[in-house]
Motif scaffolding. Structure first.
Motif, PDB file in Angstrom:
ATOM      1  N   VAL A 145       0.862  -1.185   0.000  1.00 21.01           N
ATOM      2  CA  VAL A 145       0.000   0.000   0.000  1.00 21.01           C
ATOM      3  C   VAL A 145       0.902   1.239   0.000  1.00 21.01           C
ATOM      4  O   VAL A 145       1.791   1.365   0.834  1.00 21.01           O
ATOM      5  CB  VAL A 145      -0.912   0.013   1.247  1.00 21.01           C
ATOM      6  CG1 VAL A 145      -1.706   1.302   1.329  1.00 21.01           C
ATOM      7  CG2 VAL A 145      -1.828  -1.197   1.239  1.00 21.01           C
ATOM      8  N   THR A 146       0.686   2.137  -0.936  1.00 25.21           N
ATOM      9  CA  THR A 146       1.467   3.373  -0.984  1.00 25.21           C
ATOM     10  C   THR A 146       0.895   4.377   0.005  1.00 25.21           C
ATOM     11  O   THR A 146      -0.306   4.657  -0.006  1.00 25.21           O
ATOM     12  CB  THR A 146       1.473   3.971  -2.396  1.00 25.21           C
ATOM     13  OG1 THR A 146       2.050   3.015  -3.300  1.00 25.21           O
ATOM     14  CG2 THR A 146       2.273   5.266  -2.443  1.00 25.21           C
ATOM     15  N   ILE A 147       1.753   4.900   0.876  1.00 26.71           N
ATOM     16  CA  ILE A 147       1.363   5.862   1.912  1.00 26.71           C
ATOM     17  C   ILE A 147       2.147   7.145   1.672  1.00 26.71           C
ATOM     18  O   ILE A 147       3.371   7.119   1.551  1.00 26.71           O
ATOM     19  CB  ILE A 147       1.660   5.297   3.311  1.00 26.71           C
ATOM     20  CG1 ILE A 147       0.868   4.003   3.546  1.00 26.71           C
ATOM     21  CG2 ILE A 147       1.370   6.314   4.396  1.00 26.71           C
ATOM     22  CD1 ILE A 147       1.282   3.245   4.779  1.00 26.71           C
ATOM     23  N   ALA A 148       1.466   8.275   1.585  1.00 27.19           N
ATOM     24  CA  ALA A 148       2.125   9.566   1.363  1.00 27.19           C
ATOM     25  C   ALA A 148       1.673  10.557   2.424  1.00 27.19           C
ATOM     26  O   ALA A 148       0.507  10.576   2.811  1.00 27.19           O
ATOM     27  CB  ALA A 148       1.798  10.092  -0.034  1.00 27.19           C
ATOM     28  N   PRO A 175       4.782  -0.172   2.647  1.00 29.05           N
ATOM     29  CA  PRO A 175       5.026  -1.372   3.452  1.00 29.05           C
ATOM     30  C   PRO A 175       4.746  -2.642   2.655  1.00 29.05           C
ATOM     31  O   PRO A 175       3.811  -2.682   1.855  1.00 29.05           O
ATOM     32  CB  PRO A 175       4.035  -1.233   4.615  1.00 29.05           C
ATOM     33  CG  PRO A 175       3.610   0.199   4.617  1.00 29.05           C
ATOM     34  CD  PRO A 175       3.742   0.681   3.210  1.00 29.05           C
ATOM     35  N   ASP A 176       5.571  -3.652   2.910  1.00 26.08           N
ATOM     36  CA  ASP A 176       5.357  -4.939   2.236  1.00 26.08           C
ATOM     37  C   ASP A 176       3.991  -5.513   2.586  1.00 26.08           C
ATOM     38  O   ASP A 176       3.288  -6.023   1.727  1.00 26.08           O
ATOM     39  CB  ASP A 176       6.445  -5.938   2.631  1.00 26.08           C
ATOM     40  CG  ASP A 176       7.793  -5.578   2.036  1.00 26.08           C
ATOM     41  OD1 ASP A 176       7.827  -4.911   0.990  1.00 26.08           O
ATOM     42  OD2 ASP A 176       8.814  -5.959   2.626  1.00 26.08           O
ATOM     43  N   VAL A 211      -3.371  -4.934  18.568  1.00 29.82           N
ATOM     44  CA  VAL A 211      -2.062  -5.380  18.093  1.00 29.82           C
ATOM     45  C   VAL A 211      -1.953  -5.004  16.624  1.00 29.82           C
ATOM     46  O   VAL A 211      -2.751  -5.438  15.802  1.00 29.82           O
ATOM     47  CB  VAL A 211      -1.893  -6.908  18.280  1.00 29.82           C
ATOM     48  CG1 VAL A 211      -0.557  -7.362  17.701  1.00 29.82           C
ATOM     49  CG2 VAL A 211      -2.010  -7.289  19.749  1.00 29.82           C
ATOM     50  N   ARG A 212      -0.958  -4.172  16.318  1.00 31.66           N
ATOM     51  CA  ARG A 212      -0.781  -3.673  14.953  1.00 31.66           C
ATOM     52  C   ARG A 212       0.641  -4.007  14.501  1.00 31.66           C
ATOM     53  O   ARG A 212       1.556  -3.197  14.635  1.00 31.66           O
ATOM     54  CB  ARG A 212      -1.049  -2.169  14.917  1.00 31.66           C
ATOM     55  CG  ARG A 212      -2.443  -1.799  15.383  1.00 31.66           C
ATOM     56  CD  ARG A 212      -2.710  -0.305  15.374  1.00 31.66           C
ATOM     57  NE  ARG A 212      -1.869   0.460  16.272  1.00 31.66           N
ATOM     58  CZ  ARG A 212      -2.096   0.619  17.586  1.00 31.66           C
ATOM     59  NH1 ARG A 212      -3.145   0.049  18.145  1.00 31.66           N
ATOM     60  NH2 ARG A 212      -1.284   1.352  18.327  1.00 31.66           N
ATOM     61  N   ALA A 213       0.811  -5.226  13.982  1.00 28.13           N
ATOM     62  CA  ALA A 213       2.134  -5.732  13.618  1.00 28.13           C
ATOM     63  C   ALA A 213       2.346  -5.614  12.114  1.00 28.13           C
ATOM     64  O   ALA A 213       1.679  -6.285  11.339  1.00 28.13           O
ATOM     65  CB  ALA A 213       2.285  -7.178  14.068  1.00 28.13           C
ATOM     66  N   VAL A 214       3.246  -4.754  11.720  1.00 31.28           N
ATOM     67  CA  VAL A 214       3.586  -4.583  10.309  1.00 31.28           C
ATOM     68  C   VAL A 214       4.672  -5.593   9.958  1.00 31.28           C
ATOM     69  O   VAL A 214       5.635  -5.778  10.710  1.00 31.28           O
ATOM     70  CB  VAL A 214       4.068  -3.151  10.031  1.00 31.28           C
ATOM     71  CG1 VAL A 214       4.571  -3.004   8.601  1.00 31.28           C
ATOM     72  CG2 VAL A 214       2.942  -2.160  10.288  1.00 31.28           C
ATOM     73  N   THR A 215       4.520  -6.260   8.824  1.00 38.02           N
ATOM     74  CA  THR A 215       5.482  -7.270   8.381  1.00 38.02           C
ATOM     75  C   THR A 215       6.308  -6.732   7.230  1.00 38.02           C
ATOM     76  O   THR A 215       5.766  -6.220   6.255  1.00 38.02           O
ATOM     77  CB  THR A 215       4.753  -8.556   7.934  1.00 38.02           C
ATOM     78  OG1 THR A 215       3.969  -9.040   9.023  1.00 38.02           O
ATOM     79  CG2 THR A 215       5.738  -9.623   7.504  1.00 38.02           C
ATOM     80  N   TYR A 219       8.695   4.326   8.113  1.00 39.01           N
ATOM     81  CA  TYR A 219       7.394   3.742   7.783  1.00 39.01           C
ATOM     82  C   TYR A 219       6.407   3.921   8.936  1.00 39.01           C
ATOM     83  O   TYR A 219       5.245   4.251   8.713  1.00 39.01           O
ATOM     84  CB  TYR A 219       7.534   2.253   7.466  1.00 39.01           C
ATOM     85  CG  TYR A 219       8.075   1.943   6.083  1.00 39.01           C
ATOM     86  CD1 TYR A 219       9.105   2.686   5.520  1.00 39.01           C
ATOM     87  CD2 TYR A 219       7.582   0.872   5.358  1.00 39.01           C
ATOM     88  CE1 TYR A 219       9.595   2.375   4.261  1.00 39.01           C
ATOM     89  CE2 TYR A 219       8.069   0.560   4.100  1.00 39.01           C
ATOM     90  CZ  TYR A 219       9.072   1.320   3.554  1.00 39.01           C
ATOM     91  OH  TYR A 219       9.556   1.026   2.311  1.00 39.01           O
ATOM     92  N   SER A 220       6.879   3.681  10.157  1.00 40.74           N
ATOM     93  CA  SER A 220       6.000   3.837  11.334  1.00 40.74           C
ATOM     94  C   SER A 220       5.472   5.255  11.445  1.00 40.74           C
ATOM     95  O   SER A 220       4.295   5.473  11.743  1.00 40.74           O
ATOM     96  CB  SER A 220       6.759   3.465  12.613  1.00 40.74           C
ATOM     97  OG  SER A 220       7.094   2.106  12.629  1.00 40.74           O
TER      98      SER A 220
END
Length: 198
Positions: free
Chosen positions: A35-38, A52-53, A65-69, A100-101
C-alpha cells in the motif's frame, strides 16, 4: 514479467516456505500488500512516501495489536540472528521501520505496535526466520530519520546535493591494515604475514 525456470523455482520455493511457517502465515493474513502511503512531514516541510510490504487491517482499523510485516530476502550469511543484526545496521532497516511507522501513524492515526522482519533465504532451503525489531531500535531509527529528513530538506532548498567528497580528501588503508603491514611487513616475516591473511 517473464520468469526463467530457475527464477520460477525460487519463487515457488519461497512461497512454499512462507506457507509452511506458522508465524509467516499469521503475519501475512488479513491485510494488504504494498500500500502506498504519502504524507507531508511538517517539521522538514517535505513530502514523504513509503510502501510497506504488508499492512495489516489492524493498523487501518486501530486494533490492539498492529504488527507490520517487512519481508527481507537475504543471502544465507544474513539470515542468522547475528547476521541479520549486522544487516539491520548495514542497510538501515531500523531507520526504514522508523520512517514507515511515522508515515503509518500520520496517515492512519495508529502507530504499529510491533515490527516484524520476515527474513527469507534467497537459496534453498529458503528458511523463514521471524525477527521482531525492538521498539527502542525503531525509536533510534526515527531519530536518525529525522536528521536525514532535515538534510534532505536543506539540500532541496539549496539545490545542492553533496557527494561522498566535494573536494580532495585523504583516503588510505584502514587502521587495522596499517597495523598489520607495520607489524608483519618486513621480508623475514613474509610467511607470518601470508598466514595472517588466510
Amino acid at each position: 514479467t517473464v520468469l526463467t525456470h530457475k527464477e520460477y523455482e525460487t519463487v515457488r520455493g519461497v512461497a512454499d516456505a512462507i506457507g509452511m511457517d506458522a508465524t509467516a502465515r499469521v503475519a501475512m493474513s488479513a491485510g494488504r500488500s504494498e500500500v502506498t502511503i504519502a504524507w507531508k512531514d511538517e517539521e522538514a516541510g517535505v513530502w514523504c512516501r513509503c510502501r510497506p510490504d504488508w499492512l495489516p487491517d489492524s493498523v487501518v482499523n486501530g486494533g490492539d495489536v498492529r504488527a507490520v510485516t517487512d519481508l527481507k530476502f537475504m543471502a544465507p550469511d544474513n539470515c542468522s540472528p547475528q547476521g541479520f543484526a549486522n544487516a539491520i545496521r548495514k542497510f538501515g532497516y531500523h531507520m526504514s521501520a522508523g520512517f514507515y511507522s511515522t508515515g503509518i501513524e500520520k496517515v492512519f492515526g495508529y502507530a504499529p505496535t510491533h515490527w516484524l522482519h520476515l527474513v527469507i533465504e534467497k537459496a534453498p532451503p529458503f528458511t523463514v526466520s521471524p525477527y521482531v525489531l525492538p521498539a527502542a531500535d525503531i525509536e533510534r531509527g526515527k531519530a536518525q530519520m529525522r536528521i536525514a529528513l532535515r538534510k534532505f530538506a536543506d539540500c532541496l532548498a539549496a539545490d545542492k546535493w553533496p557527494g561522498y567528497a566535494d573536494g580532495p580528501i585523504d583516503v588510505g588503508l584502514g587502521s587495522f591494515d596499517r597495523r598489520l603491514i607495520d607489524q608483519f611487513g618486513s621480508r623475514q616475516d613474509e610467511a607470518l604475514f601470508n598466514s595472517a591473511q588466510d
